[in-house]
Enzyme design. Structure first.
Site, PDB file in Angstrom:
ATOM      1  N   TYR A 141       0.816  -1.214   0.000  1.00 30.07           N
ATOM      2  CA  TYR A 141       0.000   0.000   0.000  1.00 30.07           C
ATOM      3  C   TYR A 141       0.852   1.267   0.000  1.00 30.07           C
ATOM      4  CZ  TYR A 141      -4.454  -2.358   0.866  1.00 30.07           C
ATOM      5  OH  TYR A 141      -5.588  -3.109   0.748  1.00 30.07           O
ATOM      6  N   LYS A 191       4.495 -15.026   2.172  1.00 29.79           N
ATOM      7  CA  LYS A 191       4.768 -15.756   0.923  1.00 29.79           C
ATOM      8  C   LYS A 191       6.276 -15.904   0.790  1.00 29.79           C
ATOM      9  CE  LYS A 191       3.517 -17.672  -2.919  1.00 29.79           C
ATOM     10  NZ  LYS A 191       2.750 -18.936  -2.986  1.00 29.79           N
ATOM     11  N   ASP A 223      -0.952 -18.796   0.741  1.00 25.30           N
ATOM     12  CA  ASP A 223      -1.976 -19.425  -0.105  1.00 25.30           C
ATOM     13  C   ASP A 223      -2.549 -20.676   0.570  1.00 25.30           C
ATOM     14  OD1 ASP A 223       0.473 -20.674  -0.464  1.00 25.30           O
ATOM     15  OD2 ASP A 223       0.317 -20.868  -2.643  1.00 25.30           O
ATOM     16  N   ASP A 247      -5.697  -7.713   4.116  1.00 28.93           N
ATOM     17  CA  ASP A 247      -6.896  -7.170   3.476  1.00 28.93           C
ATOM     18  C   ASP A 247      -7.688  -8.313   2.850  1.00 28.93           C
ATOM     19  OD1 ASP A 247      -8.650  -5.204   2.375  1.00 28.93           O
ATOM     20  OD2 ASP A 247      -7.626  -5.430   0.450  1.00 28.93           O
ATOM     21  N   ASP A 251     -11.431 -10.434   4.398  1.00 22.32           N
ATOM     22  CA  ASP A 251     -12.735 -10.625   3.750  1.00 22.32           C
ATOM     23  C   ASP A 251     -13.040 -12.115   3.604  1.00 22.32           C
ATOM     24  OD1 ASP A 251     -12.614  -7.841   3.490  1.00 22.32           O
ATOM     25  OD2 ASP A 251     -13.513  -7.854   1.501  1.00 22.32           O
TER      26      ASP A 251
END
Ligand code: IPM
Ligand code: MG
Length: 359
Positions: A141, A191, A223, A247, A251
């Protein structure tokens, strides 16, 4: 006296924020807290009024407050805008202005909402009760360079995932502190098989883990972690991860709880005013219909009592009130699954929670 800056924003932001303020006032009366609210426009609402989505005056007003209650920003009306004028960029900048570094997202499946969970009952039978602690000051970001350009090969856009060790370290320390107050388990997701920044992330978390031997620490590649989180949610207690992964997985994890409208969050500042907001967005498609679920926002107000206003009892009272209203069978549209459940509007849900607080 506690000064709270209230920034309802756009879409369903104002509707749900009203209910959270209602509940906070009820808690204020019960616990003799002197809460002073100041309301401010932000995002599209501020852009329409003053031409920009965030002003220096607003940042100052937030800094002068003890905490910020934030609804949501954005909507199709402003979607044509580009960075850095985008309405959601106001939130990204506000977090930076307030030195926010950690986003504590609280995932819980309340008793009675099993039928609303998107995940099969045998998967959630062990319970859902974990925190995603999302890094919020750096990563994709904020990393530089970040730009767009025309090149002979075509249009090119660059974002940079950047982490300094101290940014990872302070988040990890907070994660271990939270884990110690809970079930003593910390999972770090990154990751590290592909990204240099994630390799640094894992190294630093390992170092901090060495100083916290009482906490059971695990590393997962994000993942596989994203899948495992849905298949075996009971395995998780505190999960720390870089900004963008947090983020996305936030969700994703919300579907366990019944609705993204159930999930609150605290955005913890390094040195001053923290920000409290539900993890969902402005949901402009249901704006003004009175059907939005205010619980994520109400529970965010509870986190504010716990982490900024030094009133953990008030936070517990809200948590219990929400649990009881759900037990009693009241549901906003997003979490209602059977005719036996009483359908209520946004403001009725706020009234019900506030009434339980006064009981
Ligand atoms: C969130 C939102 C924001 C984010 C957007 C509105 C910039 O999705 O708080 O999760 O990506 O951080
Ligand atoms: Mg998001």
């Amino acid at each position: 006296m506690h000064h709270i800056a209230v920034l309802p924003g756009d879409g369903i932001g104002p509707e749900i924020t009203r209910e959270a303020v209602k509940v906070l006032k009820a808690v204020g009366e019960r616990h003799q807290l002197d809460l002073v609210f100041s309301h401010h426009l932000v995002g599209g609402a501020l852009l329409d009024a003053q031409g920009v989505a965030l002003t220096d005056e607003l940042v100052e007003a937030c800094r002068r407050s003890d905490a910020v209650l934030f609804g949501a920003v954005g909507g199709p009306k402003w979607d044509h805008l580009d960075m850095p004028d985008r309405v959601d960029h106001a939130l990204i900048r506000l977090r930076q202005e307030l030195s926010v570094y950690a986003n504590l997202r609280q995932f819980r499946l309340y008793a009675g909402l099993e039928d609303a969970s998107a995940v099969k009952s045998d998967r959630i039978a062990g319970g859902v009760d974990f925190i995603i602690l999302r890094e919020l000051s750096s990563g994709a970001y904020y990393g530089q360079p970040k730009f767009r350009e025309e090149t002979p090969r075509g249009r090119r856009a660059v974002d940079t995932i950047e982490y300094f060790d101290f940014q990872v370290e302070r988040l990890a320390r907070y994660g271990f502190e939270l884990a110690r107050q809970r079930r003593g388990k910390l999972t770090s997701m990154s990751k590290w098989n592909a990204l240099e920044s994630s390799r640094l992330w894992r190294d630093v978390v390992e170092e901090v883990a060495g100083q916290n031997p009482d906490v059971d620490t695990r590393h997962e590649i994000v993942d596989a972690g994203a899948m495992n989180l849905i298949q075996r949610p009971a395995e998780y207690d505190v999960i720390i991860m870089p900004n963008m992964f947090g983020d996305i997985l936030g969700d994703e994890a919300a579907v366990l709880t019944g609705s993204i409208g159930m999930v609150p969050s605290a955005e913890i500042s390094l040195d001053g005013t923290s920000l409290y907001e539900p993890i969902h967005g402005s949901a402009n498609d249901i704006e003004g219909k009175g059907i939005a679920n205010p619980i994520g926002m109400i529970l965010s107000a509870a986190l504010m009592l716990r982490y900024s206003l030094d009133c953990p009892d008030g936070a517990d009272v809200i948590d219990r009130a929400v649990a009881r209203v759900i037990e009693d069978g009241y549901r906003t549209a997003d979490i209602r699954r059977s005719p036996g459940q009483q359908r209520v509007s946004t403001s009725e849900m706020g009234d019900l929670v506030a009434a339980k607080i006064n009981e």
